[in-house]
Motif scaffolding. Structure first.
Motif, PDB file in Angstrom:
ATOM      1  N   ALA A  49       0.835  -1.191   0.000  1.00  0.00           N
ATOM      2  CA  ALA A  49       0.000   0.000   0.000  1.00  0.00           C
ATOM      3  C   ALA A  49       0.874   1.246   0.000  1.00  0.00           C
ATOM      4  CB  ALA A  49      -0.910  -0.009   1.214  1.00  0.00           C
ATOM      5  N   ARG A  50       1.962   1.179   0.741  1.00  0.00           N
ATOM      6  CA  ARG A  50       2.860   2.330   0.784  1.00  0.00           C
ATOM      7  C   ARG A  50       3.399   2.637  -0.601  1.00  0.00           C
ATOM      8  NH1 ARG A  50       7.690   2.039   4.815  1.00  0.00           N
ATOM      9  NH2 ARG A  50       6.057   2.832   6.195  1.00  0.00           N
ATOM     10  N   SER A  51       3.865   1.577  -1.253  1.00  0.00           N
ATOM     11  CA  SER A  51       4.458   1.781  -2.561  1.00  0.00           C
ATOM     12  C   SER A  51       3.418   2.329  -3.537  1.00  0.00           C
ATOM     13  CB  SER A  51       5.037   0.460  -3.044  1.00  0.00           C
ATOM     14  OG  SER A  51       4.905   0.323  -4.415  1.00  0.00           O
ATOM     15  N   ASN A 111       8.881   6.619  -8.759  1.00  0.00           N
ATOM     16  CA  ASN A 111       9.577   5.862  -9.787  1.00  0.00           C
ATOM     17  C   ASN A 111      11.022   5.718  -9.380  1.00  0.00           C
ATOM     18  OD1 ASN A 111       7.590   5.420 -11.901  1.00  0.00           O
ATOM     19  ND2 ASN A 111       7.492   7.655 -11.930  1.00  0.00           N
ATOM     20  N   TYR A 112      11.551   4.533  -9.566  1.00  0.00           N
ATOM     21  CA  TYR A 112      12.940   4.307  -9.238  1.00  0.00           C
ATOM     22  C   TYR A 112      13.704   4.043 -10.519  1.00  0.00           C
ATOM     23  CZ  TYR A 112      11.209   4.010  -4.523  1.00  0.00           C
ATOM     24  OH  TYR A 112      10.602   4.302  -3.323  1.00  0.00           O
ATOM     25  N   HIS A 113      14.719   4.808 -10.736  1.00  0.00           N
ATOM     26  CA  HIS A 113      15.519   4.679 -11.948  1.00  0.00           C
ATOM     27  C   HIS A 113      16.916   4.234 -11.542  1.00  0.00           C
ATOM     28  CE1 HIS A 113      17.611   6.969 -15.469  1.00  0.00           C
ATOM     29  NE2 HIS A 113      17.614   5.675 -15.637  1.00  0.00           N
ATOM     30  N   PHE A 114      17.232   2.995 -11.870  1.00  0.00           N
ATOM     31  CA  PHE A 114      18.562   2.474 -11.543  1.00  0.00           C
ATOM     32  C   PHE A 114      19.400   2.392 -12.810  1.00  0.00           C
ATOM     33  CE2 PHE A 114      16.593  -0.291  -7.944  1.00  0.00           C
ATOM     34  CZ  PHE A 114      16.382   0.853  -7.204  1.00  0.00           C
ATOM     35  N   ILE A 115      20.687   2.550 -12.647  1.00  0.00           N
ATOM     36  CA  ILE A 115      21.600   2.422 -13.788  1.00  0.00           C
ATOM     37  C   ILE A 115      22.602   1.315 -13.497  1.00  0.00           C
ATOM     38  CG2 ILE A 115      23.429   3.568 -15.089  1.00  0.00           C
ATOM     39  CD1 ILE A 115      21.980   6.163 -14.753  1.00  0.00           C
ATOM     40  N   THR A 116      22.843   0.457 -14.474  1.00  0.00           N
ATOM     41  CA  THR A 116      23.911  -0.538 -14.321  1.00  0.00           C
ATOM     42  C   THR A 116      25.056  -0.174 -15.246  1.00  0.00           C
ATOM     43  OG1 THR A 116      23.056  -1.988 -16.052  1.00  0.00           O
ATOM     44  CG2 THR A 116      22.271  -2.380 -13.815  1.00  0.00           C
ATOM     45  N   GLU A 122      14.394  -6.908 -12.675  1.00  0.00           N
ATOM     46  CA  GLU A 122      13.583  -5.827 -13.233  1.00  0.00           C
ATOM     47  C   GLU A 122      12.132  -6.285 -13.394  1.00  0.00           C
ATOM     48  OE1 GLU A 122      14.686  -4.373 -17.117  1.00  0.00           O
ATOM     49  OE2 GLU A 122      13.896  -2.390 -16.653  1.00  0.00           O
ATOM     50  N   GLN A 123      11.974  -7.465 -13.928  1.00  0.00           N
ATOM     51  CA  GLN A 123      10.631  -8.023 -14.077  1.00  0.00           C
ATOM     52  C   GLN A 123       9.923  -8.086 -12.737  1.00  0.00           C
ATOM     53  OE1 GLN A 123      10.272 -11.926 -15.875  1.00  0.00           O
ATOM     54  NE2 GLN A 123      11.828 -11.356 -17.357  1.00  0.00           N
ATOM     55  N   GLU A 124      10.638  -8.634 -11.771  1.00  0.00           N
ATOM     56  CA  GLU A 124      10.022  -8.855 -10.477  1.00  0.00           C
ATOM     57  C   GLU A 124       9.625  -7.548  -9.809  1.00  0.00           C
ATOM     58  OE1 GLU A 124      11.872 -12.083  -8.290  1.00  0.00           O
ATOM     59  OE2 GLU A 124      11.396 -10.984  -6.455  1.00  0.00           O
ATOM     60  N   LEU A 125      10.372  -6.490 -10.092  1.00  0.00           N
ATOM     61  CA  LEU A 125      10.129  -5.222  -9.411  1.00  0.00           C
ATOM     62  C   LEU A 125       9.335  -4.251 -10.272  1.00  0.00           C
ATOM     63  CD1 LEU A 125      13.613  -4.846  -7.740  1.00  0.00           C
ATOM     64  CD2 LEU A 125      11.538  -5.864  -6.830  1.00  0.00           C
ATOM     65  N   PHE A 126       8.883  -4.753 -11.401  1.00  0.00           N
ATOM     66  CA  PHE A 126       8.129  -3.919 -12.337  1.00  0.00           C
ATOM     67  C   PHE A 126       7.011  -3.147 -11.648  1.00  0.00           C
ATOM     68  CE2 PHE A 126       4.202  -3.723 -14.813  1.00  0.00           C
ATOM     69  CZ  PHE A 126       4.573  -2.836 -15.806  1.00  0.00           C
ATOM     70  N   SER A 127       6.248  -3.841 -10.839  1.00  0.00           N
ATOM     71  CA  SER A 127       5.091  -3.202 -10.214  1.00  0.00           C
ATOM     72  C   SER A 127       5.477  -2.172  -9.162  1.00  0.00           C
ATOM     73  CB  SER A 127       4.167  -4.251  -9.597  1.00  0.00           C
ATOM     74  OG  SER A 127       3.543  -4.994 -10.628  1.00  0.00           O
ATOM     75  N   TYR A 128       6.738  -2.152  -8.788  1.00  0.00           N
ATOM     76  CA  TYR A 128       7.206  -1.136  -7.849  1.00  0.00           C
ATOM     77  C   TYR A 128       7.777   0.071  -8.602  1.00  0.00           C
ATOM     78  CZ  TYR A 128       6.782  -4.529  -4.054  1.00  0.00           C
ATOM     79  OH  TYR A 128       6.310  -5.425  -3.133  1.00  0.00           O
ATOM     80  N   ASN A 129       7.546   0.094  -9.900  1.00  0.00           N
ATOM     81  CA  ASN A 129       8.054   1.195 -10.725  1.00  0.00           C
ATOM     82  C   ASN A 129       9.567   1.297 -10.726  1.00  0.00           C
ATOM     83  OD1 ASN A 129       5.372   2.056 -11.292  1.00  0.00           O
ATOM     84  ND2 ASN A 129       5.328   2.974  -9.240  1.00  0.00           N
ATOM     85  N   VAL A 130      10.209   0.155 -10.720  1.00  0.00           N
ATOM     86  CA  VAL A 130      11.663   0.144 -10.826  1.00  0.00           C
ATOM     87  C   VAL A 130      12.020  -0.048 -12.292  1.00  0.00           C
ATOM     88  CG1 VAL A 130      13.763  -1.122 -10.279  1.00  0.00           C
ATOM     89  CG2 VAL A 130      12.030  -0.768  -8.520  1.00  0.00           C
ATOM     90  N   GLU A 131      12.842   0.855 -12.781  1.00  0.00           N
ATOM     91  CA  GLU A 131      13.261   0.775 -14.169  1.00  0.00           C
ATOM     92  C   GLU A 131      14.776   0.771 -14.199  1.00  0.00           C
ATOM     93  OE1 GLU A 131      11.626   3.078 -18.033  1.00  0.00           O
ATOM     94  OE2 GLU A 131      11.484   4.059 -16.077  1.00  0.00           O
ATOM     95  N   VAL A 145      13.595   1.154  -1.310  1.00  0.00           N
ATOM     96  CA  VAL A 145      12.150   1.006  -1.249  1.00  0.00           C
ATOM     97  C   VAL A 145      11.716   0.386   0.078  1.00  0.00           C
ATOM     98  CG1 VAL A 145      10.125   0.096  -2.427  1.00  0.00           C
ATOM     99  CG2 VAL A 145      12.140   0.749  -3.743  1.00  0.00           C
ATOM    100  N   LEU A 146      12.311  -0.730   0.408  1.00  0.00           N
ATOM    101  CA  LEU A 146      11.910  -1.392   1.647  1.00  0.00           C
ATOM    102  C   LEU A 146      12.598  -0.781   2.860  1.00  0.00           C
ATOM    103  CD1 LEU A 146      11.999  -5.112   0.462  1.00  0.00           C
ATOM    104  CD2 LEU A 146      10.170  -3.436   0.264  1.00  0.00           C
ATOM    105  N   GLN A 147      13.650  -0.013   2.592  1.00  0.00           N
ATOM    106  CA  GLN A 147      14.430   0.609   3.656  1.00  0.00           C
ATOM    107  C   GLN A 147      14.908  -0.399   4.679  1.00  0.00           C
ATOM    108  OE1 GLN A 147      12.830   4.326   4.988  1.00  0.00           O
ATOM    109  NE2 GLN A 147      11.833   4.706   3.034  1.00  0.00           N
ATOM    110  N   GLU A 148      15.253  -1.573   4.183  1.00  0.00           N
ATOM    111  CA  GLU A 148      15.863  -2.576   5.052  1.00  0.00           C
ATOM    112  C   GLU A 148      17.356  -2.310   5.132  1.00  0.00           C
ATOM    113  OE1 GLU A 148      15.105  -6.453   3.509  1.00  0.00           O
ATOM    114  OE2 GLU A 148      12.933  -6.208   3.605  1.00  0.00           O
ATOM    115  N   LYS A 149      17.971  -2.884   6.144  1.00  0.00           N
ATOM    116  CA  LYS A 149      19.416  -2.781   6.205  1.00  0.00           C
ATOM    117  C   LYS A 149      19.998  -3.882   5.316  1.00  0.00           C
ATOM    118  CE  LYS A 149      21.210  -1.855  10.334  1.00  0.00           C
ATOM    119  NZ  LYS A 149      21.764  -2.235  11.628  1.00  0.00           N
ATOM    120  N   VAL A 150      20.936  -3.529   4.478  1.00  0.00           N
ATOM    121  CA  VAL A 150      21.526  -4.504   3.567  1.00  0.00           C
ATOM    122  C   VAL A 150      22.952  -4.789   4.012  1.00  0.00           C
ATOM    123  CG1 VAL A 150      22.138  -4.969   1.165  1.00  0.00           C
ATOM    124  CG2 VAL A 150      20.142  -3.582   1.689  1.00  0.00           C
TER     125      VAL A 150
END
Lengths: 339, 339
Positions: B42-44, B50-55, B77-86, B311-316
């Motif tokens: 719900a938060r997301s 939108n999250y724009h990542f570069i590799t 990318e597929q898995e995170l599609f619905s989180y607006n990660v590109e 996004v999840l703001q977890e500690k990595v």
DNA sequence: GCCCGATGTGTGCGCGAGCACAATCAGATA
DNA sequence: TATCTGATTGTGCTCGCGCACACATCGGGC
């Protein structure tokens, strides 16, 4: 965009009918044009469905195989928390078929949406699977694949091939005619697991293909009877002083490892499964190789398979053989839980 | 439940202040009582960010290491599609530092929220990292860890230890004084990669610890010059007929494998990386072992690390050594992309 | 007594979907 | 012409959360 209301689009997306051809066309064109994919997050929010999964696995102590598998399940549960996925863990005694059977009615009553089943007791699993098929509840199998079921997915290793690899690992450490031992632990009332039988077949096949010329001794030990085992082993090694390599096809290699370690003897020993006590032996050199799969990944994937099938409605590969990992003292420390 | 409005609860959850102590208490009690966890979905949805990542990785051909790594990135990318990660993929030439440097300004202008960086060119990476630190853009490193950076995460293998393991694998196949060869491919303008140097150190350490008594020959070959290599190898093997085991510390083992295969000669060869052409050699027996990590998992984890952080703001976990996998003909077929 | 700002507190909208129900319309029927 | 019917189509609410804005209360200064 197509000039119709969201209601109409909704009807088209879920083809609930009651839509004119004209509207259908218009909307489909737009969908194609914008490459529409539903937002799974919004869908899951709107549906507000609860998913209740049940896992049916052997009970376990800390650090054992099933404990590690459970870690993967825990991880999956955490990750899917926001999708309202809840997991109920039911455990049975892996040496007592009736404890498994006793859980079947509980599952039927539980009103669950998916089940993960460890396939210790083939016949009982077949029965349960048939029941779940009737109830249209999807299920995932771990450990051994069972053909007569309609499981959504299966995660496990190919036992024959993992034995075959063990064959190579042992063979490369011995002379081509050096005698070796296969150790077995018998527990009262415990029947030989198919997995173990298959591993041994693979193992023997490898040696046969190599025209291995040594003798393979079979040493029977007793679970939970350390003293008795000690004398059996003492006697065996006394009688067969030339044997200094062997294998055990289940996860109890550490019992042997400890024996050799205590005795201060070096022995080339191959075992199965990365459980804590085996890892200790690997580190102190009393086990030379462990063959393993990642139980955490396996557990994680089982839950994820149900999730993908039910929630994401993706197609899930049915048969999934886990990679067969070779662990030695030198690479064990990097064998972490990358999920 | 606590008798205040959602607005007040919101203020407390995000401690935006302007809340009376009384309300604070009441709400906190309820939060504890119901063990409140925000619904990330719900938060997301609500944030609609939108999250724009570069590799930033080397360009690659089909079936190569970086191609496999990209598969993992695609999957994420597929898995995170619905989180607006590109994800935007930028590639550089791994033999040309300037091609990397040229991308730095593009990244700065790109208005992205996260970057994945392959650490081929240490100095350039340090420079880029400093810039990203300034811009407060999180980044993840792949391959080699670089100390002076504040990366969110690092995924790679421990090169020294993977060489050390290679040492054991080769040592177990030879007599303790049998001569061996290290093969190297030199490309014009290509500098020795740190990774390769470290692997060799580890390899030599293992042999030294074993008091290995043979000679280690170094054979220089030239990338892309098959004919020339053939004659170099012919000459070397003619001169050193006793050598029938060797190692190469990068992914070009298949070039040697093909040579031995064509020649119909058996040679114990250890190489690195599960790329398609190496796998073929493993299968036809011209490579005996491959040491590898799972590039797909690595790629997947890099993206997931950024996602979890942002996004999840977890500690990595910052430093993540990938498992060192040992692949042989017998287990390669199960080395699938379990992500 | 009035206006002011500061400090708390409540309300309403929308994110992208699903779903129940209401509304519209054309043609058939009485 | 009024009513009914079936086929379409549109509307409004909800999911759990973030956020902007409106509202209420209180004390101080003029």
């Amino acid at each position: 965009m197509s000039g119709v209301s969201t209601g109409t689009v909704d009807r088209i997306l879920h083809n609930r009918g009651k839509v004119s051809e004209e509207a259908q066309k218009k909307v489909e064109n737009v969908l194609k044009e914008i490459d529409y994919h539903p937002n799974l997050i919004a869908r899951s929010l709107a549906l507000k469905k609860n998913y209740h999964f049940i896992t049916l696995i052997p009970s376990f102590a800390k650090g054992e195989y099933w404990d590690k598998l459970c870690e993967g399940i825990d991880k999956a549960e955490q990750e899917l928390f926001s999708y309202n996925v809840e997991i109920e863990r039911m455990c049975f005694n892996q040496y007592d078929k009736s404890s498994f059977d006793a859980l079947i009615p509980r599952i039927e009553k539980a009103d669950c949406q998916g089940v993960v089943i460890a396939t210790q007791f083939r016949d009982s699993v077949v029965k349960l699977a048939a029941r779940l098929d009737q109830l249209q509840i999807p299920y995932v199998l771990i450990d051994a694949f069972i053909e007569n079921t309609h499981c959504v997915a299966y995660y496990g290793t190919n036992s024959y091939d993992s034995g075959y690899i063990a064959g190579r690992l042992l063979y490369e450490q011995i002379r081509p005619d050096e005698n070796i031992a296969i150790f077995r632990f018998i527990r009262k009332g415990e029947m030989q697991v198919t997995q173990v039988t298959k591993r041994e077949e693979g193992f023997r096949s490898y040696l046969a293909e190599r025209n291995y010329g040594g003798r393979i001794y079979s040493v029977q030990l007793h679970a939970d009877e350390t003293e008795k085992n000690r004398s059996i082993l003492d006697a065996f090694l006394e009688e067969h002083r030339e044997v200094n390599a062997g294998i055990i096809f289940n996860s109890r290699a550490h019992l042997l490892g400890n024996y050799f370690h205590d005795k201060g003897e070096t022995f080339k020993l191959i075992g199965y499964d990365v459980i804590d006590r085996n890892v200790e032996c690997l580190n102190d050199g009393s086990i030379t190789h462990l063959i393993a799969q990642r139980p955490e990944v396996q557990g994680f994937n089982c839950i994820r398979a149900l999730f993908r099938h039910l929630v994401l409605q993706e197609k899930v590969e049915q048969i999934n053989y886990m990679p067969i990992d070779i662990l030695m003292k030198e690479n064990i420390k990097y064998y972490n839980n990358y999920i």
